[in-house]
Design an enzyme around this catalytic site. Structure first.
Site, PDB file in Angstrom:
ATOM      1  N   LYS A  13      24.035 -31.580 -27.820  1.00 46.34           N
ATOM      2  CA  LYS A  13      23.471 -30.588 -28.756  1.00 46.34           C
ATOM      3  C   LYS A  13      23.786 -30.960 -30.206  1.00 46.34           C
ATOM      4  O   LYS A  13      22.907 -30.926 -31.061  1.00 46.34           O
ATOM      5  CB  LYS A  13      24.051 -29.178 -28.476  1.00 46.34           C
ATOM      6  CG  LYS A  13      23.813 -28.683 -27.059  1.00 46.34           C
ATOM      7  CD  LYS A  13      24.354 -27.274 -26.860  1.00 46.34           C
ATOM      8  CE  LYS A  13      25.862 -27.125 -26.982  1.00 46.34           C
ATOM      9  NZ  LYS A  13      26.653 -27.752 -25.891  1.00 46.34           N
ATOM     10  N   ARG A  87      26.455 -17.794 -26.580  1.00 49.19           N
ATOM     11  CA  ARG A  87      27.104 -18.244 -25.342  1.00 49.19           C
ATOM     12  C   ARG A  87      27.271 -17.100 -24.353  1.00 49.19           C
ATOM     13  O   ARG A  87      27.755 -17.328 -23.241  1.00 49.19           O
ATOM     14  CB  ARG A  87      28.473 -18.828 -25.656  1.00 49.19           C
ATOM     15  CG  ARG A  87      28.494 -20.360 -25.823  1.00 49.19           C
ATOM     16  CD  ARG A  87      29.894 -20.724 -26.255  1.00 49.19           C
ATOM     17  NE  ARG A  87      30.394 -22.003 -25.942  1.00 49.19           N
ATOM     18  CZ  ARG A  87      30.428 -23.045 -26.788  1.00 49.19           C
ATOM     19  NH1 ARG A  87      29.846 -22.979 -27.951  1.00 49.19           N
ATOM     20  NH2 ARG A  87      31.013 -24.155 -26.440  1.00 49.19           N
ATOM     21  N   ARG A 126      34.606 -39.304 -26.048  1.00 50.63           N
ATOM     22  CA  ARG A 126      33.996 -38.952 -27.335  1.00 50.63           C
ATOM     23  C   ARG A 126      34.975 -38.986 -28.507  1.00 50.63           C
ATOM     24  O   ARG A 126      36.105 -38.535 -28.409  1.00 50.63           O
ATOM     25  CB  ARG A 126      33.416 -37.538 -27.188  1.00 50.63           C
ATOM     26  CG  ARG A 126      32.935 -36.895 -28.458  1.00 50.63           C
ATOM     27  CD  ARG A 126      32.015 -35.754 -28.154  1.00 50.63           C
ATOM     28  NE  ARG A 126      32.715 -34.501 -27.858  1.00 50.63           N
ATOM     29  CZ  ARG A 126      32.096 -33.346 -27.672  1.00 50.63           C
ATOM     30  NH1 ARG A 126      30.778 -33.286 -27.719  1.00 50.63           N
ATOM     31  NH2 ARG A 126      32.782 -32.261 -27.406  1.00 50.63           N
ATOM     32  N   ARG A 160      38.644 -34.400 -30.407  1.00 49.32           N
ATOM     33  CA  ARG A 160      38.887 -32.961 -30.345  1.00 49.32           C
ATOM     34  C   ARG A 160      40.026 -32.644 -29.391  1.00 49.32           C
ATOM     35  O   ARG A 160      40.122 -33.234 -28.318  1.00 49.32           O
ATOM     36  CB  ARG A 160      37.613 -32.235 -29.894  1.00 49.32           C
ATOM     37  CG  ARG A 160      36.615 -32.102 -31.014  1.00 49.32           C
ATOM     38  CD  ARG A 160      35.305 -31.563 -30.541  1.00 49.32           C
ATOM     39  NE  ARG A 160      35.375 -30.425 -29.631  1.00 49.32           N
ATOM     40  CZ  ARG A 160      34.330 -29.711 -29.283  1.00 49.32           C
ATOM     41  NH1 ARG A 160      33.132 -29.996 -29.779  1.00 49.32           N
ATOM     42  NH2 ARG A 160      34.441 -28.715 -28.449  1.00 49.32           N
ATOM     43  N   ARG A 171      35.988 -25.149 -19.918  1.00 46.33           N
ATOM     44  CA  ARG A 171      34.762 -25.001 -20.722  1.00 46.33           C
ATOM     45  C   ARG A 171      33.524 -24.995 -19.833  1.00 46.33           C
ATOM     46  O   ARG A 171      32.578 -24.236 -20.062  1.00 46.33           O
ATOM     47  CB  ARG A 171      34.677 -26.124 -21.769  1.00 46.33           C
ATOM     48  CG  ARG A 171      35.634 -25.894 -22.930  1.00 46.33           C
ATOM     49  CD  ARG A 171      36.022 -27.182 -23.619  1.00 46.33           C
ATOM     50  NE  ARG A 171      34.955 -27.774 -24.390  1.00 46.33           N
ATOM     51  CZ  ARG A 171      34.935 -29.063 -24.785  1.00 46.33           C
ATOM     52  NH1 ARG A 171      35.920 -29.869 -24.454  1.00 46.33           N
ATOM     53  NH2 ARG A 171      33.947 -29.509 -25.501  1.00 46.33           N
TER      54      ARG A 171
END
Ligand code: AMP
Length: 214
Positions: A13, A87, A126, A160, A171
């Site tokens: 996203k 969300r 990532r 992160r 998550r």
């Protein structure tokens, strides 16, 4: 034009939102980025949400709706890309009310479909440039060997705190329990379009452009 990018963590996203900002002058509203900024600048709210975010749980609706309200009311740019918001169903209802109150519409909800196996691999590999937000992946797009970002030249790469397997599991669970019902909600409203988020970045860009038109 106002759109929502929907999909689990790691669906791409943020990467797609950045492209829409660059090519269409839209404004990316990422509640995750706003919360991370609050955390880093040490505001009272930032301190409250820090632990929740690190565990991978959802922050309260009240906090995120407040953040989005400020941005919508400030109203700028060529339409909003909602990234990581809404969300929950309560957030979706609040968004509808906020847009209606400012005379705006929601023009598309784009679901980026991916396999769960791919998400874990993507997220644990990532990193991003702390200066410009460029996204890297240890396997398919490693950080440049000279240690500087290929987009802006900075040398401040970050991972992160919640991009680890344990937080990711939470998550994902939060996504399936609380966020995925929104797919049915927007489908029933006639707003939903699905794109294949597993394709390469340019193919996904083209699919989204096909949905948004010129
Ligand atoms: P993201 O960058 O979108 O993956 O968000 C990172 C974290 O911020 C999430 O795991 C949540 O803890 C929090 N967060 C971001 N957006 C929301 C939202 N719309 N509602 C609740 N919590 C959120």
């Amino acid at each position: 034009m106002n759109i929502i990018l929907m999909g689990p963590p790691g669906a791409g996203k943020g990467t797609q939102a950045r492209h829409l900002v660059e090519t269409r002058g839209m404004v990316q509203l990422s509640t995750g980025d706003m919360l991370r900024e609050a955390k880093e600048s040490g505001t009272e709210m930032g301190t409250v949400v820090a632990g929740v975010m690190e565990r991978g749980e959802l922050v309260t609706d009240e906090i995120v709706i407040g953040l989005i309200r400020e941005k919508i009311e400030a109203g700028q740019g060529n339409g909003f890309i909602f990234d990581g918001f809404p969300r929950t169903l309560a957030q979706a209802d609040a968004l509808a009310d906020l847009l209606a109150a400012t005379g705006q519409t929601l023009d598309a909800v784009i679901e980026m479909k991916v396999d769960d196996d791919v998400l874990v691999a993507r997220i644990t590999a990532r990193s991003t440039c702390g200066n410009c937000g460029e996204v890297y992946n240890d396997n398919i797009r490693p950080q440049p060997a000279d240690g500087t970002c290929s987009n802006c030249g900075a040398s401040d790469f970050r991972r992160r705190a919640d991009d680890n397997e344990e937080s990711l599991r939470t998550r994902l669970m939060e996504y399936y329990k609380k966020t995925s019902p929104l797919i049915g909600y927007y489908y029933a409203k006639g707003d939903l379009t699905r794109v294949n988020g597993l394709a390469d970045i340019k193919t996904v860009q083209a699919s989204i452009a096909g949905v948004l038109g010129n």
